[in-house]
Every structure is written in C-alpha cells, then in structure tokens.
Design a protein around this motif. Structure first.
Motif, short mmCIF file in Angstrom:
data_model
loop_
_atom_site.label_atom_id
_atom_site.label_comp_id
_atom_site.label_asym_id
_atom_site.label_seq_id
_atom_site.Cartn_x
_atom_site.Cartn_y
_atom_site.Cartn_z
N ASP A 28 0.87 -1.17 0.00
CA ASP A 28 0.00 0.00 0.00
C ASP A 28 0.91 1.23 0.00
OD1 ASP A 28 -2.28 1.63 0.37
OD2 ASP A 28 -1.97 1.60 2.55
N ASP A 30 -0.01 4.99 1.23
CA ASP A 30 -0.12 5.86 2.41
C ASP A 30 0.07 5.04 3.69
OD1 ASP A 30 -1.21 8.31 0.95
OD2 ASP A 30 -2.76 6.85 0.48
N GLY A 31 0.97 5.49 4.54
CA GLY A 31 1.14 4.81 5.81
C GLY A 31 1.95 3.53 5.71
N ASP A 178 -1.89 -0.88 6.06
CA ASP A 178 -2.01 -0.29 7.39
C ASP A 178 -3.46 -0.14 7.86
OD1 ASP A 178 -2.39 1.80 5.48
OD2 ASP A 178 -2.06 3.29 7.05
N MET A 179 -4.43 -0.41 6.98
CA MET A 179 -5.82 -0.19 7.34
C MET A 179 -6.59 -1.51 7.29
SD MET A 179 -5.71 3.10 7.84
CE MET A 179 -7.42 3.61 8.05
N ASP A 182 -7.24 -2.95 3.92
CA ASP A 182 -6.10 -3.65 3.32
C ASP A 182 -6.11 -5.12 3.75
OD1 ASP A 182 -5.23 -1.17 2.29
OD2 ASP A 182 -4.04 -0.77 4.09
MG LIG Z 1 -2.63 3.02 3.76
#
Ligand SMILES: [Mg+2]
Length: 233
Positions: A28, A30-31, A178-179, A182
């Motif tokens: 992924d 972001d993050g 991170d989410m 995901d």
């Molecule tokens: Mg992310």
C-alpha cells in the motif's frame, strides 16, 4: 535508479506458466511507503474551504484505504466529483510534503536484490500516485491504482490484478498495508498480510501480524541466506 512504473498500462511480460517459484511484495502507499498525512491534511483543508465541508480531517482519515468517492459517500458529502477535483489538484500541489518512512528505500532494494517482484496497490488515483512513487525512485514492476480495472479495496481485485501483472501466485505473495480494508482485501485475495505499525490504522480484530519497522519486515520475510546474498549485489 529505475523509474517506477506509473500505472498498470505497461506491466512486464508475465513469466512462463510453469513459473511458480517467484515471490511478490505488494505494498500500500499511504502509511506504508510514505508519510502522506501532511499532503492529505492540506488537501482536506482546501476541500473544507472551497466546498463548505464541515467535517474534521479525522473523519476523513478513518476511512483511508478506500477510494475517494467511496469515502465521500460514507461521509455523506454530496457533489463528490467537484470535491474530488479540488482534492486531487491540491494533493498533487502538496505532494512535496510527503516523506518516505525511514528505512523503506533500503528495504525495497533488499527485496529486489533477493529477486522478489514489487508492486504497489493503492486506492489513490494514478494522478496522485505517480508523483509520490517518483519520490521513491524504486523499481516497482506494477502499480495498481483506482484508475485500473475492477473494484477497489476492500475487494480483492487490485491485488489479484497486480499478481497477474507480476506473474506470481497469491500464495507466494505478501501484501503490506495499514488499514482494515487492506487486511480484508488480502484475505479475500488469498494473499498473506502484514500490517505496518508505522501507518494510520487502528488495530482491529482479528489482529493481523504487525511489523514495527521496514528492517523487521525484511527479517520476517527474507531468509537470512537471501539477506546475506542480497547485500553482495
Ligand atoms: Mg494506507
């Protein structure tokens, strides 16, 4: 350094059907690769200013990982396409505020040295993804964004399409996110999942395997022998 592939339009030629030994690391954005929170905060502030959207950034942030239109629907924001144009323009303008997480670039090159194939799977539009990936300058062989075919996360489609691009079995791939979306996407794709402890998501049940640093992720996934051999490249 090889420039990253900006989108899915030019994936590498898939390996032969008999190739079932390759591994893929899907990431992924972001993050995971980059700390893009300052970019997202700037873009959301502009949305608030121009469109009178009276929702705090936290409300937007908790839906990260989903496609922008999906988030707007969940937040009850009308005229989502107009808002999207503002958000995308400001995100591109503020892309310089993104910062790669410490150790990420070294980790990516170690996986490449160990012959893993790398791909990015994000719900961001390609216009917002390309300038961020360009910052990393890493050899991603594919990048699946919301501009591609299929459904967006938490559906398994972008992960499966990335694996088609790379010619790698789901069982030989790992998705790093991170989410919670995901994690769900990976589960539905039959791909192993690892959560970044440096990302933006909260821990949810069932608790996924979590890694605290890019260095630890490397040690988790690459046998020591490959690490030593990779360091010689
Ligand atoms: Mg992310």
């Amino acid at each position: 350094m090889t420039a990253p592939v900006p989108a899915h339009e030019s994936p590498p030629a898939p390996p032969a059907p008999s190739d079932h030994t390759s591994h893929a690391l899907l990431l992924d954005l972001d993050g995971v690769l980059l700390d893009t929170r300052p970019v997202m905060q700037m873009a959301w502030r502009k949305v608030q200013e121009l469109h009178g959207v009276n929702l705090p950034f936290h409300d937007y942030e908790r839906h990260l990982g989903r496609e922008f239109g999906d988030i707007m629907q969940r937040l009850g924001v009308t005229d989502a396409e107009t808002v999207r144009r503002t958000h995308e323009a400001e995100s591109v303008a503020a892309a310089h505020l993104a910062q790669e997480f410490t150790g990420i670039i070294e980790m990516l090159h170690a996986f490449v040295a160990a012959d893993w194939r790398l791909g990015v799977v994000t719900s961001k539009h390609v216009d917002r993804t390309a300038p961020l990936l360009a910052r990393l300058g890493c050899p991603f062989a594919t990048a699946r964004t919301s501009a591609g075919a299929g459904r967006t996360k938490p559906a398994p489609d972008p992960l499966l399409l990335a694996l088609v691009d790379l010619g790698v079995d789901p069982a030989a791939a790992v998705y790093v996110g991170d989410m919670a979306v995901d994690q769900e996407s990976a589960a539905r794709a039959g791909v192993a999942y690892t959560r970044t402890g440096w990302g933006y998501g909260q821990l949810t049940a069932p608790a996924p395997k979590t890694t605290v640093s890019p260095e630890e992720l490397l040690r988790l996934l690459l046998p020591a022998k490959q690490l030593v051999e990779g360091s010689k490249v």
